[in-house]
Design a protein around this motif. Structure first.
Motif, PDB file in Angstrom:
ATOM      1  N   LYS A 288       5.552   2.881   0.003  1.00 23.39           N
ATOM      2  CA  LYS A 288       5.864   2.818  -1.278  1.00 23.39           C
ATOM      3  C   LYS A 288       6.027   4.348  -0.738  1.00 23.39           C
ATOM      4  O   LYS A 288       5.079   5.043  -0.493  1.00 23.39           O
ATOM      5  CB  LYS A 288       5.739   2.912  -2.246  1.00 23.39           C
TER       6      LYS A 288
ATOM      7  N   ASP B  29       3.732  -4.010   0.574  1.00 20.42           N
ATOM      8  CA  ASP B  29       4.942  -2.682   0.285  1.00 20.42           C
ATOM      9  C   ASP B  29       3.570  -1.792   1.240  1.00 20.42           C
ATOM     10  O   ASP B  29       3.473  -1.607   1.663  1.00 20.42           O
ATOM     11  CB  ASP B  29       5.574  -2.710  -0.891  1.00 20.42           C
TER      12      ASP B  29
ATOM     13  N   TYR C 183       2.514   7.989   0.628  1.00 19.80           N
ATOM     14  CA  TYR C 183       2.565   7.296  -0.228  1.00 19.80           C
ATOM     15  C   TYR C 183       2.021   6.614   0.007  1.00 19.80           C
ATOM     16  O   TYR C 183       1.007   7.005  -0.163  1.00 19.80           O
ATOM     17  CB  TYR C 183       3.589   6.163   1.654  1.00 19.80           C
ATOM     18  N   GLU C 184       1.739   5.073  -0.350  1.00 21.49           N
ATOM     19  CA  GLU C 184       1.602   4.091  -1.136  1.00 21.49           C
ATOM     20  C   GLU C 184       1.653   3.017  -0.268  1.00 21.49           C
ATOM     21  O   GLU C 184       2.807   2.595   0.034  1.00 21.49           O
ATOM     22  CB  GLU C 184       1.210   3.978  -2.322  1.00 21.49           C
TER      23      GLU C 184
ATOM     24  N   ASP D  78       0.444  -0.979  -0.537  1.00 20.06           N
ATOM     25  CA  ASP D  78       0.442  -2.129  -1.139  1.00 20.06           C
ATOM     26  C   ASP D  78      -0.390  -3.733  -0.413  1.00 20.06           C
ATOM     27  O   ASP D  78       0.653  -3.982  -0.178  1.00 20.06           O
ATOM     28  CB  ASP D  78       1.565  -2.291  -2.563  1.00 20.06           C
TER      29      ASP D  78
ATOM     30  N   LYS E  68       9.035   0.306   7.680  1.00 20.16           N
ATOM     31  CA  LYS E  68       8.158  -1.318   6.785  1.00 20.16           C
ATOM     32  C   LYS E  68       8.585  -2.344   7.062  1.00 20.16           C
ATOM     33  O   LYS E  68       7.891  -3.093   6.812  1.00 20.16           O
ATOM     34  CB  LYS E  68       9.271  -0.781   5.227  1.00 20.16           C
TER      35      LYS E  68
END
Length: 752
Positions: A22, A20, A9-10, A12, A41
């Motif tokens: 992701k 975010d 996952y990332e 941001d 999230k």
């Protein structure tokens, strides 16, 4: 690291603000993961922190995500400023509703939808941070017997509830409970029609029609996944006004003085939740993940259900002496692969497709063990007879392509399957290659396997299975020289025994076979409808039909309760001071929390009452009149009295003067006196003074004799939320208040 593998996952971040999270790749159960990650999230972004609550039911996975994200951000030298958390005003959150559902799986959601459709207010509590329970791991297949939906799909195939009941009895070897079976088969048709319309579900013919059913009657949703069912039904539930409380674990039932169920006490993270309801539906699921509750029958059989199926209800229902039966019954399937020690994933759809295309089951000796086109119980028993309780499904490449597609559709990922093939030294066994290669990889006797395959190919040519009598339509030649082997282990997810319930409305029963007022059951926690071995599609059938029945019964019961009116005692509690800060006010609010299951506890202030003045009797203040009316209508009064100069406060004396001169609401009214102080005597003199006042002509109250509750050293007896933290004092207060309620009941009987 997630439950099933690595999660990529990332995070941001823009201008030191989390924008975010992701997800790029994961191999988790989608129905659970999609719900969990959205909630996580949202919390991260809202609080601008990775120091947020983990999600119940996915604690390990969410903790790993939060920790790794925090480390990654710190490694980049980024500082994120958290949003200050709002301080909780109270440790207790109160709710009131008509119908309360415990459990957010299939049965609970259907029960809630039915109650909403009947015009009731509904709250659903779920201990996990996501909905679906054990259902989320299943397919959506169910029977549609008696429904308009099935009549259109099967073009009126003349299926009947009686035929379904006969199949259930036959396949369970007559171990089913007939009354519950009849309830299931009679209501699944209306239930399917109801929930299809309520949640806009579009059932179609199930791709697998299993031979246990004497007629084609199995239906499923287009995705074939139960996640579609949970997602759409929960959305319809909230759209219709239902309230869902996730991460809310029930710890105790709320019982009134008659030991009737009137709600629950639970925990939502660090906050206590109290919910009062006219009716409660228990839909908590089974106990398959609870090793202590599992019997010998489950020994050596992999578990593939949710690890949250821990049988919590058997703890919080303990005080009710509910009747249980057959807790050692499990629904054992033969189609599974072991993905972790003792833990399996199902391959039912893929395995059935393989055998339809001619694949065979062999053991480690290389011998066939069963008619591969027989009913599932035959597979189950054949695998159990093997010394290692493992069988191997042998197929050709053309079959594997179909099997692979179904594995991906049902809870496997391409990366996961690739990993199985790549590591032959670990379970589960997935092997491919020529016959001797797959035999060596799986630990199968290669020489015997070659003979078995040659014999089988001969049976196919002859059109007659000499060994097991397999139906010729399932006899197909192996094509090519490349073979695939998948292990097959018996596994279970659902328990088939549980609590006993009335066969008419699913009201729960005690060990003495008496119904428990206001308490109904649905789903896996209620055992018996399918007996000792349920047919395919029948666990979903029981969940939907029992939820439909329990929701209607709970609604009817709630309506009766509302029509009859509240029968709880009405207590008016008077704060005996006009001070803004008072330990006696705290004491009364603590009593309200302790006794709200037994009485309606209305706390009244005297701070706005004017000083008594006899000149104003002809113009009695409105707030005096209102307080007098409350006292007159109450079943009893509790006064929390401080001690000022060895006597009651002037404000309290003034209030009683108003209420003994302008009007007389205290006359013959039962009164209990309580008090607390910073000293060691706990308002003893003030209480004596108040008893004299309440005994005066014009007041004429009936003060509870004895039972003098005086709480000393008040500064150390309340926690940060104003609740008593001294067990001994709480026990004595409960004893005194119990005697007070006894006196109210005696007076009520005397007047009657």
């Amino acid at each position: 690291m997630g439950h099933n593998g690595i999660i990529n996952y990332e995070v941001d971040i823009q201008d030191n603000k989390i924008e975010d999270l992701k997800i790029l790749k994961h191999s988790e159960t989608s129905g659970i993961f999609n719900q969990v990650i959205d909630k996580l999230k949202h919390n991260i972004i809202e609080e601008q922190s990775f120091n947020v609550d983990t999600i119940s039911g996915a604690t390990v996975m969410t903790q790993a995500l939060l920790k790794s994200a925090d480390q990654a951000v710190a490694k980049e030298g980024i500082t994120v400023t958290p949003v200050p958390k709002k301080a909780k005003a109270s440790a207790i959150q109160h709710y009131q509703t008509d119908v309360l559902i415990i459990g957010g799986g299939e049965a609970g959601l259907v029960a809630g939808c039915r109650a909403l459709a009947e015009g009731q207010q509904v709250i659903l509590v779920e201990k996990n941070g996501y909905l679906g329970g054990a259902t989320i791991l299943n397919g959506s297949n169910v029977v549609g017997t008696g429904s308009d939906v099935a009549a259109q799909i099967f073009d009126n195939n003349h299926d009947t509830p009686e035929m379904l009941a006969q199949d259930v009895a036959r396949e369970s070897l007559e171990s089913n409970y007939p009354a519950l079976t009849d309830l299931m088969v009679d209501h699944i048709g209306p239930a399917i029609d109801f929930i299809s319309q309520f949640a806009n579900l579009h059932y179609q013919k199930a791709q697998t029609q299993t031979p246990e059913h004497s007629i084609n009657r199995q239906i499923e949703l287009p995705s074939a996944s139960s996640f579609e069912f949970i997602q759409k039904v929960s959305k319809a539930f909230t759209a219709a006004g239902g309230k869902i409380l996730l991460d809310t674990r029930v710890e105790n039932l709320m019982l009134n003085r008659q030991q009737q169920v009137i709600g629950i006490i639970g925990k939502q993270h660090d906050q206590t939740v109290k919910i009062k309801a006219h009716s409660v539906v228990l839909a908590t699921g089974g106990h398959g993940a609870n090793q202590k509750m599992r019997g010998a029958e489950s020994d050596g059989i992999d578990y593939y259900g949710p690890m949250t199926s821990t049988g919590d209800a058997y703890n919080f229902n303990d005080a009710l002496d509910l009747q249980t039966h057959d807790l050692g019954w499990y629904k054992i399937y033969p189609h599974g692969v072991e993905v972790a020690p003792g833990v399996a994933k199902l391959t039912t759809y893929a395995s059935k497709q393989a055998t339809d295309m001619g694949s065979i089951y062999v053991n480690s000796k290389g011998q066939r063990i069963v008619n591969e086109s027989n009913v599932y119980t035959a597979f189950r028993n054949a695998i159990l007879k093997q010394d290692d309780k493992v069988a191997y499904l042998l197929m050709d490449e053309r079959t594997w392509k179909k099997v692979y597609d179904l594995l991906i559709l049902h809870d496997f990922t391409p990366q996961e399957i690739q990993g199985f093939f790549a590591d032959p030294d670990k379970r589960p066994i997935f092997a491919k290659g020529d016959l001797q290669t797959v035999a060596a990889a799986a630990g199968i006797d290669g020489q015997q396997l070659a003979k078995t395959v040659a014999d089988y190919q001969g049976y196919v040519t002859e059109g007659h299975d000499r060994e097991f009598g397999r139906d010729p339509k399932f006899l197909h030649q192996f094509v090519g020289d490349k073979y695939y082997v998948i292990e097959q282990r018996d596994r279970f997810a659902t328990t088939l025994g549980g609590y006993a319930a009335d066969g008419h409305d699913l009201q729960l029963l005690t060990s003495k076979n008496t119904p428990v007022a206001n308490y109904f059951g649905a789903g896996e926690v209620i055992g018996g409808a399918n007996g000792h071995d349920s047919m395919p599609s029948m666990m979903n059938t029981w969940g939907i039909s029992s939820g439909y029945v329990a929701g209607a019964a709970a609604s009817a019961n709630a309506q009766r309760q509302a029509t009859a009116g509240d029968n709880e005692a009405n207590i008016v509690a008077i704060v005996g001071t006009n001070a803004s800060k008072s330990y006696n006010r705290k004491l009364l609010y603590a009593m309200k929390e302790l006794f709200d299951a037994q009485v309606n506890f209305d706390i009244c202030e005297i701070s706005e009452l004017p000083l008594f003045n006899e000149d104003d009797l002809d113009n009695e203040p409105a707030n005096v009149k209102a307080l007098g009316a409350k006292i007159a209508a109450a079943d009893g009064v509790v006064i929390g009295v401080p001690e000022y100069d060895h006597a009651v406060p002037a404000a309290l004396k003034s209030a009683i003067e108003w209420l003994s001169c302008a009007e007389h609401p205290f006359k013959d009214k039962p009164v209990m006196i309580v008090g607390t102080s910073l000293g060691i005597q706990g308002t003893v003199r003030a209480q004596m003074n108040l008893r004299q006042i309440l005994d005066a002509p014009g007041v004429d109250a009936q003060v509870l004799p004895g039972n003098e509750f005086m709480l000393p050293q008040a500064g150390a007896k309340f926690d940060e939320f104003g609740q008593l933290n001294d067990d001994g004092s709480e026990h004595f207060l409960k004893q005194c208040f119990g005697h007070f309620l006894d006196s109210l009941e005696l007076k009520s009987k005397a007047l009657a």
